[in-house]
Design an enzyme around this catalytic site. Structure first.
Site, short mmCIF file in Angstrom:
data_model
loop_
_atom_site.label_atom_id
_atom_site.label_comp_id
_atom_site.label_asym_id
_atom_site.label_seq_id
_atom_site.Cartn_x
_atom_site.Cartn_y
_atom_site.Cartn_z
N LEU A 102 9.80 30.93 16.62
CA LEU A 102 10.76 31.81 16.34
C LEU A 102 11.93 31.37 17.49
CD1 LEU A 102 9.18 35.30 16.39
CD2 LEU A 102 9.56 33.89 14.47
N HIS A 122 15.84 34.18 14.36
CA HIS A 122 14.92 34.97 13.83
C HIS A 122 15.17 36.50 14.56
CE1 HIS A 122 12.64 31.32 13.23
NE2 HIS A 122 12.52 31.97 11.94
N LYS A 145 21.74 31.62 6.79
CA LYS A 145 21.54 29.99 7.07
C LYS A 145 21.02 29.39 5.80
CE LYS A 145 19.61 26.33 9.30
NZ LYS A 145 18.29 26.23 8.23
#
Ligand code: PAF
Length: 280
Positions: A30, A34, A146
């Site tokens: 992560l 995230h 993204k």
């Protein structure tokens, strides 16, 4: 924070969580991208859950499944610090037991851009995400802009298969030089990491031209390609100016568009995008 491995444990734990539940599906390792999804879920939902599963079916035979970075202990500490209630870390065998043969596919939307370059990729993504939606029964699920095409494909799947949830797409989180946060950035050496900044520069150049009144799709595509060509480590796979809803490639004058690209820096493949016009 409860961490569970089997589907039975997950279902039992889910029953104890009050609605609305926000789900953040991840493949682990992560980063701030995230965590921005987790924070948004924490703000908008009563309960928050995450999954950590490096999904083998979305990797092609020549892709980086074995090398994909993993650090479960660190991931769990980060999620705990963000106040996540429940984390599911299934094994490959639990997600795809012996005899597994049912797949979820989205047609046109998943066939262009990333789908054209990575055959089977979105079939793996939509199948695992459908399984995660079934397992967690969330009211909202959070994904990053993204992966713009992934978000569009998952939204389509959720609508088409009547999943009773909202797919929330959150802005791309970038490093100070504009590089979009990605677990794969950890593969770079210093020179490559610097070169990776060229994707954002190429997107920004087209976005600035659009802001200054340029509307021709072909010109915007050329501006991005020319910018990428100034970085010798960058090998573009595609550079696209597409309709943000259908992802069809645009030509002539445009009012809104999804600019996107896939570019190799050395052996590492990066994607990035920017929205222009309404909805940007
Ligand atoms: O974006 C990702 O990390 C993955 O594609 C997802 C949505 C967790 C499915 O494996």
């Amino acid at each position: 924070m409860k961490v569970v491995v089997t589907l039975e444990e997950l279902r039992a734990a889910r029953r104890t969580l009050p609605d609305p539940l926000g789900l953040v599906p991840t493949m682990g390792f992560l980063h701030e991208g995230h965590l921005s999804l987790v924070r948004r879920a924490r703000n908008e939902c009563v309960s928050v859950a995450a999954s950590i599963f490096v999904n083998p079916t979305q990797f092609g035979p020549d892709e980086d499944l074995d090398a994909y970075p993993r650090n479960l202990d660190r991931d769990l500490s980060l999620l705990e610090a963000e106040g996540v209630d429940l984390v599911w870390t299934p094994t490959d065998e639990m997600m795809y037991p012996q005899g597994f043969q049912t797949w979820v596919t989205v047609d046109e939307l998943a066939g262009v851009l990333e789908g054209a370059q990575r055959p089977g990729h979105f079939r793996g993504v939509t199948t695992v995400v459908a399984k995660l939606f079934n397992a967690f029964q969330p009211q909202r699920a959070y994904f990053g802009q993204k992966d713009a095409q992934q978000a569009a494909v998952i939204k389509r799947m959720a609508r088409d298969l009547d999943f009773l949830l909202e797919v929330v797409v959150c802005p791309t989180v970038r490093e100070p030089d504009g590089v979009a946060m990605s677990s794969r950035n950890s593969y770079f050496d210093e020179t490559q990491r610097k070169a990776a900044g060229m994707l954002y520069q190429a997107l920004s150049r087209a976005a600035e031209a659009f802001a200054a009144g340029e509307r021709d799709a072909e010109t915007l595509r050329r501006l991005m390609s020319e910018t990428l060509a100034t970085e010798k480590l960058a090998r573009p796979e595609y550079v696209s100016v597409a309709d943000p809803d259908t992802l069809e490639e645009l030509s002539g004058p445009i009012e809104r568009a999804l600019l996107s690209m896939a570019v190799f820096i050395g052996k590492i493949r990066l994607i990035d995008n920017m929205l222009l016009g309404d909805g940007a």
